[in-house]
Design a protein around this motif. Structure first.
Motif, PDB file in Angstrom:
ATOM      1  N   LYS A  22      22.521  38.591  49.612  1.00 47.62           N
ATOM      2  CA  LYS A  22      21.801  38.880  48.363  1.00 47.62           C
ATOM      3  C   LYS A  22      21.088  37.627  47.876  1.00 47.62           C
ATOM      4  O   LYS A  22      19.924  37.693  47.459  1.00 47.62           O
ATOM      5  N   ALA A  23      21.784  36.505  47.929  1.00 48.54           N
ATOM      6  CA  ALA A  23      21.182  35.240  47.495  1.00 48.54           C
ATOM      7  C   ALA A  23      19.969  34.894  48.357  1.00 48.54           C
ATOM      8  O   ALA A  23      18.938  34.437  47.842  1.00 48.54           O
ATOM      9  N   ARG A  24      20.062  35.134  49.653  1.00 46.41           N
ATOM     10  CA  ARG A  24      18.955  34.847  50.563  1.00 46.41           C
ATOM     11  C   ARG A  24      17.762  35.751  50.271  1.00 46.41           C
ATOM     12  O   ARG A  24      16.608  35.310  50.281  1.00 46.41           O
ATOM     13  N   VAL A  25      18.030  37.039  49.997  1.00 47.59           N
ATOM     14  CA  VAL A  25      16.962  37.986  49.672  1.00 47.59           C
ATOM     15  C   VAL A  25      16.260  37.561  48.390  1.00 47.59           C
ATOM     16  O   VAL A  25      15.026  37.504  48.323  1.00 47.59           O
ATOM     17  N   LEU A  26      17.038  37.264  47.349  1.00 54.24           N
ATOM     18  CA  LEU A  26      16.425  36.848  46.077  1.00 54.24           C
ATOM     19  C   LEU A  26      15.671  35.534  46.228  1.00 54.24           C
ATOM     20  O   LEU A  26      14.600  35.361  45.637  1.00 54.24           O
ATOM     21  N   ALA A  27      16.181  34.621  47.028  1.00 53.60           N
ATOM     22  CA  ALA A  27      15.480  33.357  47.270  1.00 53.60           C
ATOM     23  C   ALA A  27      14.137  33.615  47.957  1.00 53.60           C
ATOM     24  O   ALA A  27      13.139  32.950  47.645  1.00 53.60           O
ATOM     25  N   ALA A  28      14.090  34.578  48.872  1.00 53.96           N
ATOM     26  CA  ALA A  28      12.829  34.915  49.544  1.00 53.96           C
ATOM     27  C   ALA A  28      11.818  35.469  48.545  1.00 53.96           C
ATOM     28  O   ALA A  28      10.626  35.126  48.591  1.00 53.96           O
ATOM     29  N   MET A  82      11.834  34.928  45.236  1.00 61.14           N
ATOM     30  CA  MET A  82      11.500  33.858  44.296  1.00 61.14           C
ATOM     31  C   MET A  82      10.545  32.828  44.904  1.00 61.14           C
ATOM     32  O   MET A  82       9.711  32.256  44.202  1.00 61.14           O
ATOM     33  N   GLY A  83      10.647  32.614  46.204  1.00 59.15           N
ATOM     34  CA  GLY A  83       9.811  31.611  46.860  1.00 59.15           C
ATOM     35  C   GLY A  83       8.523  32.136  47.452  1.00 59.15           C
ATOM     36  O   GLY A  83       7.730  31.364  47.988  1.00 59.15           O
ATOM     37  N   PHE A  84       8.290  33.438  47.361  1.00 55.16           N
ATOM     38  CA  PHE A  84       7.103  34.029  47.978  1.00 55.16           C
ATOM     39  C   PHE A  84       5.835  33.524  47.305  1.00 55.16           C
ATOM     40  O   PHE A  84       5.715  33.559  46.070  1.00 55.16           O
ATOM     41  N   THR A  85       4.865  33.058  48.113  1.00 52.11           N
ATOM     42  CA  THR A  85       3.587  32.578  47.582  1.00 52.11           C
ATOM     43  C   THR A  85       2.386  33.078  48.365  1.00 52.11           C
ATOM     44  O   THR A  85       1.261  32.729  48.043  1.00 52.11           O
ATOM     45  N   ALA A  86       2.612  33.872  49.399  1.00 51.21           N
ATOM     46  CA  ALA A  86       1.528  34.265  50.310  1.00 51.21           C
ATOM     47  C   ALA A  86       0.714  35.451  49.790  1.00 51.21           C
ATOM     48  O   ALA A  86       0.406  36.379  50.525  1.00 51.21           O
ATOM     49  N   PHE A  87       0.347  35.413  48.523  1.00 53.79           N
ATOM     50  CA  PHE A  87      -0.496  36.469  47.973  1.00 53.79           C
ATOM     51  C   PHE A  87      -1.921  36.295  48.471  1.00 53.79           C
ATOM     52  O   PHE A  87      -2.418  35.173  48.598  1.00 53.79           O
ATOM     53  N   ASN A  88      -2.564  37.406  48.765  1.00 49.30           N
ATOM     54  CA  ASN A  88      -3.972  37.394  49.161  1.00 49.30           C
ATOM     55  C   ASN A  88      -4.582  38.734  48.759  1.00 49.30           C
ATOM     56  O   ASN A  88      -3.882  39.622  48.266  1.00 49.30           O
ATOM     57  N   GLU A 145       8.931  39.570  55.056  1.00 47.04           N
ATOM     58  CA  GLU A 145       9.787  39.626  56.239  1.00 47.04           C
ATOM     59  C   GLU A 145      10.843  38.533  56.115  1.00 47.04           C
ATOM     60  O   GLU A 145      10.516  37.365  55.937  1.00 47.04           O
ATOM     61  N   THR A 146      12.111  38.936  56.167  1.00 44.81           N
ATOM     62  CA  THR A 146      13.210  37.971  56.068  1.00 44.81           C
ATOM     63  C   THR A 146      14.152  38.172  57.247  1.00 44.81           C
ATOM     64  O   THR A 146      14.051  39.173  57.968  1.00 44.81           O
ATOM     65  N   VAL A 147      15.090  37.267  57.409  1.00 47.23           N
ATOM     66  CA  VAL A 147      16.085  37.420  58.468  1.00 47.23           C
ATOM     67  C   VAL A 147      16.968  38.637  58.207  1.00 47.23           C
ATOM     68  O   VAL A 147      17.601  39.158  59.124  1.00 47.23           O
ATOM     69  N   ASP A 148      17.013  39.090  56.976  1.00 46.32           N
ATOM     70  CA  ASP A 148      17.825  40.254  56.612  1.00 46.32           C
ATOM     71  C   ASP A 148      17.058  41.566  56.731  1.00 46.32           C
ATOM     72  O   ASP A 148      17.624  42.630  56.527  1.00 46.32           O
ATOM     73  N   GLY A 149      15.759  41.496  57.040  1.00 48.55           N
ATOM     74  CA  GLY A 149      14.918  42.681  57.154  1.00 48.55           C
ATOM     75  C   GLY A 149      13.712  42.568  56.244  1.00 48.55           C
ATOM     76  O   GLY A 149      13.539  41.586  55.526  1.00 48.55           O
ATOM     77  N   THR A 151       5.927  44.616  26.019  1.00 48.55           N
ATOM     78  CA  THR A 151       6.166  44.958  27.422  1.00 48.55           C
ATOM     79  C   THR A 151       7.538  44.508  27.889  1.00 48.55           C
ATOM     80  O   THR A 151       7.950  43.380  27.625  1.00 48.55           O
ATOM     81  N   THR A 152       8.218  45.397  28.610  1.00 50.81           N
ATOM     82  CA  THR A 152       9.407  45.030  29.365  1.00 50.81           C
ATOM     83  C   THR A 152       9.028  45.090  30.834  1.00 50.81           C
ATOM     84  O   THR A 152       8.641  46.147  31.335  1.00 50.81           O
ATOM     85  N   ARG A 153       9.086  43.954  31.501  1.00 49.96           N
ATOM     86  CA  ARG A 153       8.813  43.908  32.933  1.00 49.96           C
ATOM     87  C   ARG A 153      10.094  44.257  33.675  1.00 49.96           C
ATOM     88  O   ARG A 153      11.168  43.772  33.325  1.00 49.96           O
ATOM     89  N   VAL A 154       9.960  45.075  34.713  1.00 49.71           N
ATOM     90  CA  VAL A 154      11.101  45.435  35.545  1.00 49.71           C
ATOM     91  C   VAL A 154      10.706  45.164  36.990  1.00 49.71           C
ATOM     92  O   VAL A 154       9.762  45.766  37.507  1.00 49.71           O
ATOM     93  N   MET A 155      11.412  44.223  37.618  1.00 47.00           N
ATOM     94  CA  MET A 155      11.167  43.926  39.026  1.00 47.00           C
ATOM     95  C   MET A 155      12.266  44.580  39.847  1.00 47.00           C
ATOM     96  O   MET A 155      13.451  44.316  39.640  1.00 47.00           O
ATOM     97  N   THR A 156      11.856  45.438  40.766  1.00 48.74           N
ATOM     98  CA  THR A 156      12.791  46.100  41.672  1.00 48.74           C
ATOM     99  C   THR A 156      12.702  45.425  43.028  1.00 48.74           C
ATOM    100  O   THR A 156      11.608  45.212  43.556  1.00 48.74           O
ATOM    101  N   VAL A 157      13.858  45.094  43.584  1.00 51.88           N
ATOM    102  CA  VAL A 157      13.949  44.477  44.910  1.00 51.88           C
ATOM    103  C   VAL A 157      14.665  45.471  45.807  1.00 51.88           C
ATOM    104  O   VAL A 157      15.731  45.980  45.465  1.00 51.88           O
ATOM    105  N   MET A 158      14.053  45.749  46.968  1.00 51.62           N
ATOM    106  CA  MET A 158      14.583  46.769  47.870  1.00 51.62           C
ATOM    107  C   MET A 158      14.234  46.443  49.313  1.00 51.62           C
ATOM    108  O   MET A 158      13.356  45.618  49.576  1.00 51.62           O
ATOM    109  N   PHE A 159      14.904  47.097  50.232  1.00 49.01           N
ATOM    110  CA  PHE A 159      14.473  47.060  51.620  1.00 49.01           C
ATOM    111  C   PHE A 159      13.222  47.920  51.751  1.00 49.01           C
ATOM    112  O   PHE A 159      13.087  48.944  51.063  1.00 49.01           O
ATOM    113  N   ALA A 160      12.314  47.535  52.625  1.00 47.15           N
ATOM    114  CA  ALA A 160      11.072  48.285  52.806  1.00 47.15           C
ATOM    115  C   ALA A 160      11.332  49.739  53.162  1.00 47.15           C
ATOM    116  O   ALA A 160      10.621  50.631  52.715  1.00 47.15           O
TER     117      ALA A 160
END
Length: 113
Positions: free
Chosen positions: A42-48, A50-56, A71-75, A101-110
């Protein structure tokens, strides 16, 4: 010094980046599959997220930093940010205004999307 005024889209992106990178400024929800992972994963997923910057333009056509597939080592992980009113009953009347506004960020497997 001249003050800089952010556009509505720039403000939305700034608020989304704050939530994504600090987990502050909104709510963070994980799906049952993410919640079931061992703590280190879970920590690794959230770190991925939080660290994502490859927006285009291909993955962020509205320039709001509100969605990405990572794409992470966890999927393959997706995060998605939605904008609700303060009561979480309707869409926000103005996603650039944190006072309404209340922002809601959902984190899930693709595969869950």
């Amino acid at each position: 010094m001249q003050a800089t005024t952010l556009t509505q889209t720039q403000r939305i992106k700034q608020l989304n980046d704050k939530l994504r990178t600090t987990l502050l400024g909104g709510r963070v929800v994980v799906t049952a599959q993410i919640a079931a992972l061992p703590d280190y994963q879970k920590a690794r997923v959230l770190a991925a997220v939080m660290g994502f910057t490859a927006f285009n333009h291909g993955n962020d056509p509205h320039d709001e930093h509100d969605f990405a597939l990572i794409e992470t080592v966890d999927g393959a992980i997706i995060f998605k940010i939605d904008y609700y009113d303060l009561d979480l009953k309707c869409h926000s009347p103005d996603a650039s205004d944190p006072e309404v506004t209340t922002r809601v960020m959902t984190v899930m497997f693709a595969e869950e999307y």
